[in-house]
Design a protein around this motif. Structure first.
Motif, PDB file in Angstrom:
ATOM      1  N   GLY A  45       4.881   9.053  27.473  1.00  0.00           N
ATOM      2  CA  GLY A  45       4.574   7.991  26.535  1.00  0.00           C
ATOM      3  C   GLY A  45       5.684   7.797  25.522  1.00  0.00           C
ATOM      4  N   ALA A  46       5.347   7.076  24.436  1.00  0.00           N
ATOM      5  CA  ALA A  46       6.311   6.864  23.370  1.00  0.00           C
ATOM      6  C   ALA A  46       6.503   8.165  22.588  1.00  0.00           C
ATOM      7  CB  ALA A  46       5.821   5.753  22.446  1.00  0.00           C
ATOM      8  N   PHE A  47       7.540   8.200  21.763  1.00  0.00           N
ATOM      9  CA  PHE A  47       7.827   9.404  20.990  1.00  0.00           C
ATOM     10  C   PHE A  47       6.736   9.674  19.965  1.00  0.00           C
ATOM     11  CE2 PHE A  47      12.241   8.207  22.162  1.00  0.00           C
ATOM     12  CZ  PHE A  47      12.574   9.377  22.799  1.00  0.00           C
ATOM     13  N   SER A  70      12.567   4.722  19.021  1.00  0.00           N
ATOM     14  CA  SER A  70      11.336   4.033  19.406  1.00  0.00           C
ATOM     15  C   SER A  70      11.312   3.836  20.906  1.00  0.00           C
ATOM     16  CB  SER A  70      11.235   2.669  18.706  1.00  0.00           C
ATOM     17  OG  SER A  70      12.294   1.826  19.141  1.00  0.00           O
ATOM     18  N   GLY A  71      10.157   3.423  21.421  1.00  0.00           N
ATOM     19  CA  GLY A  71      10.030   3.121  22.838  1.00  0.00           C
ATOM     20  C   GLY A  71       9.799   4.344  23.690  1.00  0.00           C
ATOM     21  N   LYS A  72       9.918   4.152  24.983  1.00  0.00           N
ATOM     22  CA  LYS A  72       9.735   5.244  25.923  1.00  0.00           C
ATOM     23  C   LYS A  72      10.979   6.129  25.967  1.00  0.00           C
ATOM     24  CE  LYS A  72       6.373   2.997  28.945  1.00  0.00           C
ATOM     25  NZ  LYS A  72       6.024   2.617  30.337  1.00  0.00           N
ATOM     26  N   PRO A  73      10.789   7.436  26.125  1.00  0.00           N
ATOM     27  CA  PRO A  73      11.928   8.365  26.139  1.00  0.00           C
ATOM     28  C   PRO A  73      13.009   7.996  27.147  1.00  0.00           C
ATOM     29  CG  PRO A  73       9.888   9.573  25.962  1.00  0.00           C
ATOM     30  CD  PRO A  73       9.506   8.143  26.187  1.00  0.00           C
ATOM     31  N   VAL A  74      12.631   7.541  28.346  1.00  0.00           N
ATOM     32  CA  VAL A  74      13.643   7.258  29.373  1.00  0.00           C
ATOM     33  C   VAL A  74      14.529   6.096  28.963  1.00  0.00           C
ATOM     34  CG1 VAL A  74      12.202   5.672  30.715  1.00  0.00           C
ATOM     35  CG2 VAL A  74      13.979   7.020  31.861  1.00  0.00           C
ATOM     36  N   VAL A  75      13.990   5.161  28.180  1.00  0.00           N
ATOM     37  CA  VAL A  75      14.788   4.034  27.686  1.00  0.00           C
ATOM     38  C   VAL A  75      15.683   4.486  26.547  1.00  0.00           C
ATOM     39  CG1 VAL A  75      14.712   1.739  26.630  1.00  0.00           C
ATOM     40  CG2 VAL A  75      13.033   2.364  28.390  1.00  0.00           C
ATOM     41  N   TYR A  76      15.122   5.274  25.634  1.00  0.00           N
ATOM     42  CA  TYR A  76      15.905   5.748  24.500  1.00  0.00           C
ATOM     43  C   TYR A  76      17.004   6.701  24.949  1.00  0.00           C
ATOM     44  CZ  TYR A  76      17.272   7.613  20.033  1.00  0.00           C
ATOM     45  OH  TYR A  76      18.020   7.976  18.942  1.00  0.00           O
ATOM     46  N   ALA A  77      16.750   7.484  25.996  1.00  0.00           N
ATOM     47  CA  ALA A  77      17.752   8.439  26.477  1.00  0.00           C
ATOM     48  C   ALA A  77      19.050   7.741  26.842  1.00  0.00           C
ATOM     49  CB  ALA A  77      17.208   9.203  27.681  1.00  0.00           C
ATOM     50  N   GLU A  78      18.969   6.540  27.411  1.00  0.00           N
ATOM     51  CA  GLU A  78      20.178   5.805  27.788  1.00  0.00           C
ATOM     52  C   GLU A  78      20.979   5.419  26.554  1.00  0.00           C
ATOM     53  OE1 GLU A  78      21.557   2.154  30.727  1.00  0.00           O
ATOM     54  OE2 GLU A  78      19.438   2.480  30.305  1.00  0.00           O
ATOM     55  N   SER A  79      20.288   4.975  25.508  1.00  0.00           N
ATOM     56  CA  SER A  79      20.969   4.630  24.268  1.00  0.00           C
ATOM     57  C   SER A  79      21.591   5.866  23.626  1.00  0.00           C
ATOM     58  CB  SER A  79      19.974   3.971  23.302  1.00  0.00           C
ATOM     59  OG  SER A  79      20.553   3.774  22.027  1.00  0.00           O
ATOM     60  N   LEU A  80      20.864   6.978  23.663  1.00  0.00           N
ATOM     61  CA  LEU A  80      21.361   8.219  23.078  1.00  0.00           C
ATOM     62  C   LEU A  80      22.617   8.694  23.792  1.00  0.00           C
ATOM     63  CD1 LEU A  80      20.744  10.502  21.021  1.00  0.00           C
ATOM     64  CD2 LEU A  80      19.454  11.641  22.829  1.00  0.00           C
TER      65      LEU A  80
END
Length: 281
Positions: A45-47, A70-80
């Motif tokens: 889920g979301a963080f 924010s958002g789902k971890p798999v999406v944020y991981a790309e930004s990180l």
């Protein structure tokens, strides 16, 4: 030993034996999933607030702004990952997540498999008592170093730290070389200079040279390469090669990465020879 699988076209221009220092396109999707699982503790889920707190600590520890979480971890991981790639610190990020993971054993094993299968120049090892990234070395060499560091007391502990400084994600060649020398001093002193509190590698080299007694337990020797001389030569090479031991010479070049790696490998052999009783009189 199980052979590594090779595709049918392995001889058609692609070198499948090569190691890659960067995050390759074929590793990146899998690595992103691993990052997402670690920072979210495998939540889909979301963080939650705890995950956000961990990421803010990451931001502080690595001195790198990571933006809105924010958002789902798999999406944020790309930004990180992109944030750290822009600073050429992507492996620093992975190393940090590996060392601070709440579930280090499965996370270490999973990451190690990803790195191996993708031909990465990095693998999972131990640094400062925690899982961490280290440069990949030949399997037999790695096994030997692990044996020495785990079984040779304080000398082994120093050698483990030297290995981390030489092969870790943030290498420090000068410190690696210095620790390699100290590891040999720890192992050799009880054998060569047990009653000399201030013994150094340099003084022990002189003692071995002048006594002519210390050697390796071979019954046959080449007349031009006595085991006494081979042992002495390895110790001299390590001692003289540390050209930044003393300050005051602004023209002295820093210890190179290659010199540090060589020093650690030579020191590993010397520590094992002395600590295992192979050096005899």
């Amino acid at each position: 030993m199980t052979e590594t699988w090779q595709p049918l076209d392995a001889d058609d221009g692609q070198d499948y034996a090569a190691l890659y220092g960067e995050v390759t396109p074929w590793l990146k999707p899998s690595l992103l999933l691993w990052i997402a699982e670690v920072i979210s503790e495998r939540s889909i889920g979301a963080f939650d607030m705890l995950a956000k707190d961990r990421l803010r600590r990451l931001e502080r520890d690595l001195r790198t702004p990571i933006g809105h979480i924010s958002g789902k971890p798999v999406v944020y991981a790309e930004s990180l990952l992109r944030t750290f790639e822009q600073r050429n610190r992507e492996w620093v990020l992975v190393d940090y997540l590996l060392a601070t993971s709440k579930a280090p054993d499965p996370d270490s094993a999973e990451l190690g498999a990803l790195l191996l299968e993708s031909g990465s120049a990095w693998t999972v090892g131990m640094r400062q008592g925690k899982p961490g990234l280290v440069k990949r070395v030949a399997e037999g060499t790695e096994d030997f170093v692990k044996h020495v560091t785990a079984n040779r007391g304080h000398a082994g502990q120093r050698l483990a730290e030297a290995f981390s400084c030489a092969y870790g994600v943030n290498p420090d060649p000068s410190k690696a070389y210095s620790l390699a020398v100290k590891a040999v001093e720890d192992a050799a002193k009880p054998v060569v200079s047990a009653n000399h509190a201030g013994a150094t590698l340099g003084t022990m080299i002189a003692q071995i040279r002048d006594s002519g007694r210390f050697r390796l337990p071979h019954t046959r020797e080449h007349q031009d390469s006595r085991t006494h001389d081979v042992l002495l030569g390895m110790m001299r090479m390590l001692w003289v090669g540390q050209h930044d031991r003393h300050g005051g010479d602004a023209t002295a070049p820093p210890v190179s990465q290659e010199e540090a790696e060589t020093a650690v490998m030579v020191a590993s052999t010397l520590v094992e020879l002395f600590a295992s009783g192979k050096v005899v009189q």
